[in-house]
Design an enzyme around this catalytic site. Structure first.
Site, PDB file in Angstrom:
ATOM      1  N   GLY A 246      -0.709   0.693   1.716  1.00  0.00           N
ATOM      2  CA  GLY A 246       0.035   1.887   2.118  1.00  0.00           C
ATOM      3  C   GLY A 246       1.405   2.011   1.490  1.00  0.00           C
ATOM      4  N   SER A 247       1.607   1.410   0.317  1.00  0.00           N
ATOM      5  CA  SER A 247       2.925   1.556  -0.314  1.00  0.00           C
ATOM      6  C   SER A 247       3.192   3.011  -0.699  1.00  0.00           C
ATOM      7  CB  SER A 247       3.061   0.629  -1.524  1.00  0.00           C
ATOM      8  OG  SER A 247       2.250   1.048  -2.592  1.00  0.00           O
ATOM      9  N   ASN A 248       2.154   3.749  -1.037  1.00  0.00           N
ATOM     10  CA  ASN A 248       2.357   5.175  -1.341  1.00  0.00           C
ATOM     11  C   ASN A 248       2.676   5.980  -0.084  1.00  0.00           C
ATOM     12  OD1 ASN A 248       1.905   5.972  -4.299  1.00  0.00           O
ATOM     13  ND2 ASN A 248       0.304   4.451  -3.899  1.00  0.00           N
TER      14      ASN A 248
ATOM     15  N   ILE B 252     -15.808  10.825  -0.256  1.00  0.00           N
ATOM     16  CA  ILE B 252     -15.726  11.855   0.773  1.00  0.00           C
ATOM     17  C   ILE B 252     -16.799  12.917   0.528  1.00  0.00           C
ATOM     18  CG2 ILE B 252     -13.301  11.422   1.259  1.00  0.00           C
ATOM     19  CD1 ILE B 252     -12.620  13.803  -0.368  1.00  0.00           C
TER      20      ILE B 252
ATOM     21  N   ASN C 233      -5.095  13.817  -4.239  1.00  0.00           N
ATOM     22  CA  ASN C 233      -5.391  12.392  -4.376  1.00  0.00           C
ATOM     23  C   ASN C 233      -4.481  11.808  -5.445  1.00  0.00           C
ATOM     24  OD1 ASN C 233      -6.941   9.894  -4.174  1.00  0.00           O
ATOM     25  ND2 ASN C 233      -7.935  10.475  -6.102  1.00  0.00           N
TER      26      ASN C 233
ATOM     27  N   HIS D 189      -4.285   8.730  -8.194  1.00  0.00           N
ATOM     28  CA  HIS D 189      -5.215   7.821  -8.855  1.00  0.00           C
ATOM     29  C   HIS D 189      -4.493   7.047  -9.961  1.00  0.00           C
ATOM     30  CE1 HIS D 189      -9.097   6.305 -10.140  1.00  0.00           C
ATOM     31  NE2 HIS D 189      -8.671   6.489 -11.372  1.00  0.00           N
TER      32      HIS D 189
HETATM   33  C1  GAR Z   1      -2.844   3.123  -5.453  1.00  0.00           C
HETATM   34  O1  GAR Z   1      -2.588   2.484  -6.688  1.00  0.00           O
HETATM   35  C2  GAR Z   1      -3.725   4.325  -5.656  1.00  0.00           C
HETATM   36  O2  GAR Z   1      -3.481   4.999  -6.864  1.00  0.00           O
HETATM   37  C3  GAR Z   1      -5.082   3.693  -5.649  1.00  0.00           C
HETATM   38  O3  GAR Z   1      -5.007   2.734  -4.628  1.00  0.00           O
HETATM   39  C4  GAR Z   1      -3.692   2.211  -4.568  1.00  0.00           C
HETATM   40  C5  GAR Z   1      -3.228   2.208  -3.123  1.00  0.00           C
HETATM   41  O4  GAR Z   1      -2.019   1.511  -2.992  1.00  0.00           O
HETATM   42  N1  GAR Z   1      -6.115   4.647  -5.396  1.00  0.00           N
HETATM   43  C6  GAR Z   1      -7.323   4.582  -5.965  1.00  0.00           C
HETATM   44  O5  GAR Z   1      -7.663   3.697  -6.708  1.00  0.00           O
HETATM   45  C7  GAR Z   1      -8.263   5.709  -5.579  1.00  0.00           C
HETATM   46  N2  GAR Z   1      -9.494   5.616  -6.301  1.00  0.00           N
HETATM   47  P1  GAR Z   1      -1.168   1.628  -1.648  1.00  0.00           P
HETATM   48  O6  GAR Z   1      -2.120   1.347  -0.482  1.00  0.00           O
HETATM   49  O7  GAR Z   1      -0.123   0.567  -1.765  1.00  0.00           O
HETATM   50  O8  GAR Z   1      -0.591   3.011  -1.577  1.00  0.00           O
END
Ligand code: GAR
Length: 201
Positions: free
Chosen positions: A12-14, A93, A107, A109
């Protein structure tokens, strides 16, 4: 003000970067809900810290994706959610979610789509040996990472990059790009015609 639900499966850093940007800058939005498919995910701790409501479910408790998505959509409707942000939500989804939120779901990516879609975009880039990869934020359609692209930012792959070192640089870029895009959407600056996304000032 834009009412946001963030979907996440892991760290969940984003989510954190977006929550901080909304708190610290003038983005006209609020994260009303975090939706999570993993009861042990660290994003749930982060949400608690920000006093944001969480909705957690275990896919195994349902007989189909559509079944849990119907419950999620009901929750999103009760919370009057305007925008869904998929931020590390690692599940396919279905139309149950895509159709009601068409044009209202984005999203993030970790590659320059359309290359390296799906899981482990960072590992795929290293494996392939590309010299430039990056980050994409796009609207979600019925396909796997195929929707109209809103913003991209390139990241160079360095000689001695491991998955960890490259991921760290990708994440820094993600944490800038996602709040920027949400800010544009909150200000009504983003419009879509077919596959083409326009950002106005
Ligand atoms: C992020 O790097 C995001 O771009 C990726 O998962 C990570 C989640 O990091 N998403 C995908 O690969 C989607 N196919 P976070 O939990 O620290 O935000």
């Amino acid at each position: 003000s834009l009412r946001i639900a963030v979907f996440a499966s892991g760290s969940g850093s984003n989510f954190q970067a977006l929550a901080e940007a909304i708190r610290d800058t003038g983005i006209n939005a609020s994260i009303e809900l975090v939706v999570c498919d993993k009861p042990s995910a660290y994003v749930l701790e982060r949400a608690k810290h920000f006093n944001i409501e969480t909705y957690t479910f275990r896919p195994k408790d349902y007989s189909s994706r559509e079944d849990y998505e119907r419950e999620i959509v009901a929750k999103l409707e009760r919370e009057r959610i305007d925008l869904i942000v998929l931020a590390g939500y690692m599940r396919i989804i279905t139309d149950v979610l895509v159709e009601p939120y068409c044009g209202r779901m984005i999203n993030i990516h970790p590659s320059l789509l359309p290359v390296f879609p799906g899981i482990n975009g960072i590992g795929q880039a290293l494996e392939y040996g590309v010299k430039i990869t990056g980050v994409t934020v796009h609207f979600v359609d019925g396909g796997m990472d195929t929707g109209p692209i809103i913003a991209q930012h390139a990241v160079e792959v360095e000689e001695n990059d491991s998955e960890e070192t490259l991921a760290a640089r990708i994440h820094r870029v993600e944490h800038e790009l996602l709040p920027k895009v949400v800010g544009w959407i909150a200000e009504g600056q983003v419009s879509v015609t077919g596959r083409k996304v326009t950002i106005t000032n």
